[in-house]
Design a protein around this motif. Sequence first.
Motif, short mmCIF file in Angstrom:
data_model
loop_
_atom_site.label_atom_id
_atom_site.label_comp_id
_atom_site.label_asym_id
_atom_site.label_seq_id
_atom_site.Cartn_x
_atom_site.Cartn_y
_atom_site.Cartn_z
N SER A 163 37.57 23.08 40.31
CA SER A 163 36.06 23.61 41.25
C SER A 163 34.85 23.50 41.66
CB SER A 163 35.77 24.49 40.37
OG SER A 163 37.01 25.49 38.89
N LEU A 164 35.60 21.75 41.08
CA LEU A 164 34.35 20.58 41.79
C LEU A 164 35.10 20.45 43.37
CD1 LEU A 164 33.01 19.05 39.31
CD2 LEU A 164 31.71 19.76 40.76
N PRO B 97 28.94 15.83 30.04
CA PRO B 97 27.26 15.50 31.40
C PRO B 97 27.41 15.19 32.67
CG PRO B 97 27.12 14.69 28.83
CD PRO B 97 28.65 14.77 29.32
N ALA B 98 28.95 13.58 32.88
CA ALA B 98 29.03 13.54 34.34
C ALA B 98 29.35 15.14 35.38
CB ALA B 98 30.43 12.94 34.02
N TYR B 99 29.93 15.71 34.53
CA TYR B 99 30.39 17.07 35.41
C TYR B 99 28.71 17.62 35.86
CZ TYR B 99 35.41 15.95 34.16
OH TYR B 99 36.22 15.22 34.20
N ALA B 100 29.12 17.58 34.78
CA ALA B 100 27.51 19.00 35.62
C ALA B 100 26.56 18.37 36.25
CB ALA B 100 26.20 18.69 33.99
N ALA C 42 39.31 19.85 32.12
CA ALA C 42 39.24 18.69 33.17
C ALA C 42 39.91 19.37 34.63
CB ALA C 42 40.28 17.72 32.62
N LEU C 43 40.94 20.12 34.56
CA LEU C 43 42.00 20.84 35.40
C LEU C 43 40.63 21.75 36.21
CD1 LEU C 43 44.52 20.74 36.80
CD2 LEU C 43 44.89 23.10 35.42
N LEU C 44 40.19 22.74 35.48
CA LEU C 44 38.83 23.62 35.98
C LEU C 44 38.10 22.31 36.71
CD1 LEU C 44 38.68 26.74 36.93
CD2 LEU C 44 37.40 26.66 34.09
N VAL D 29 35.53 9.68 42.63
CA VAL D 29 34.95 9.66 41.93
C VAL D 29 35.33 10.82 40.51
CG1 VAL D 29 32.68 9.47 40.93
CG2 VAL D 29 32.87 8.88 42.75
N VAL D 30 35.48 12.11 41.02
CA VAL D 30 35.46 13.13 40.29
C VAL D 30 37.10 12.54 39.54
CG1 VAL D 30 35.93 15.34 40.48
CG2 VAL D 30 33.94 14.77 41.72
N VAL D 31 37.61 12.75 40.49
CA VAL D 31 38.83 12.23 39.49
C VAL D 31 39.38 11.27 38.79
CG1 VAL D 31 41.83 11.96 40.35
CG2 VAL D 31 40.23 13.46 41.62
N ALA D 32 38.41 10.01 39.43
CA ALA D 32 38.57 9.32 37.83
C ALA D 32 37.70 9.53 36.76
CB ALA D 32 37.61 8.34 39.04
#
Length: 212
Positions: A117-118, A45-48, A111-113, A35-38
Motif C-alpha cells: 500500500s505504501l 511504529p515505523a510503518y505508521a 507486512a505485505l499489505l 527503506v520501506v522494503v528493508a
Amino acid sequence: MGAGHGHRLHFHGHSPLHRAPAHLKLLALVGFMLVVVATPRDWYPAYAGFLGVLVVVIAVSRVPPLYLLKRMVIELPFVVFAVLVPFVSTGPRTEVLGVSVSEPGLVAAFALLAKGSLGVLASLTLAATTEPQAVLDGLRRLRMPDLLVQIMGFMIRYLDVVTGDLGRQLTAMRSRGCEPRSPRHWPALARSLGALFIRSYERGERVHLAML
C-alpha cells in the motif's frame, strides 16, 4: 507522447511537488521504497511513520486524497492475497474475530499489505504530480539506457491507445444493452477482451515491422 494516458493519472497543479525536478522525485521514490522494503515486518511504529510522511507529501502536493484512493484499486489482487495468507500459512494459531489463523501468516499479511500500500500510494503520488514525458526526461538525466527509456515511452503511448480501444468497446456494449459488470454478460465481455488482445498484438507487430 502519452499525454492522454498521463492525464488519467496526472493531477494538474502548481504545488512545490509539481514543480520539483522529475529526477529528484524518482530518486526520492526509490529511496523511500528501499527503506520501506528493508524495514522488519514487526516494526509497526515505523510503518505508521512512513504513512505520516506520505500524508505530509500529499498535503504539500495539494492532490485530493480521494483522487489517489480511487486509483489504489489496482492493488486489489494483492489485498486479496494478503487476506488469504493467514489462513494458508502454518505455525502457531491464534483467533481473530472467532476465526483461527496463523500468527506468522498474520504478520506476513500485514507486512505485505503495508509495504504494498505504501508503494502504490507513493507511486500514485509521483504520477499525480509528474507528467509522463517529465518522468522519461528524468530517467534520461539519471543515465538510464536510452533504449529502455524509448521502450517505456512506447509503452506509455500505446497503453493509452489500448485503454482508448477498451473504452470504445465498453461504450458499444452498453449501447446495445449489454452491461459489462453483469455476470450474465461476462461471456460477451470476455470475447471483447480477446478481440482487443488480438488487435493489440497485431498493432505491436505492425509497429515492430515499421521500426525494422
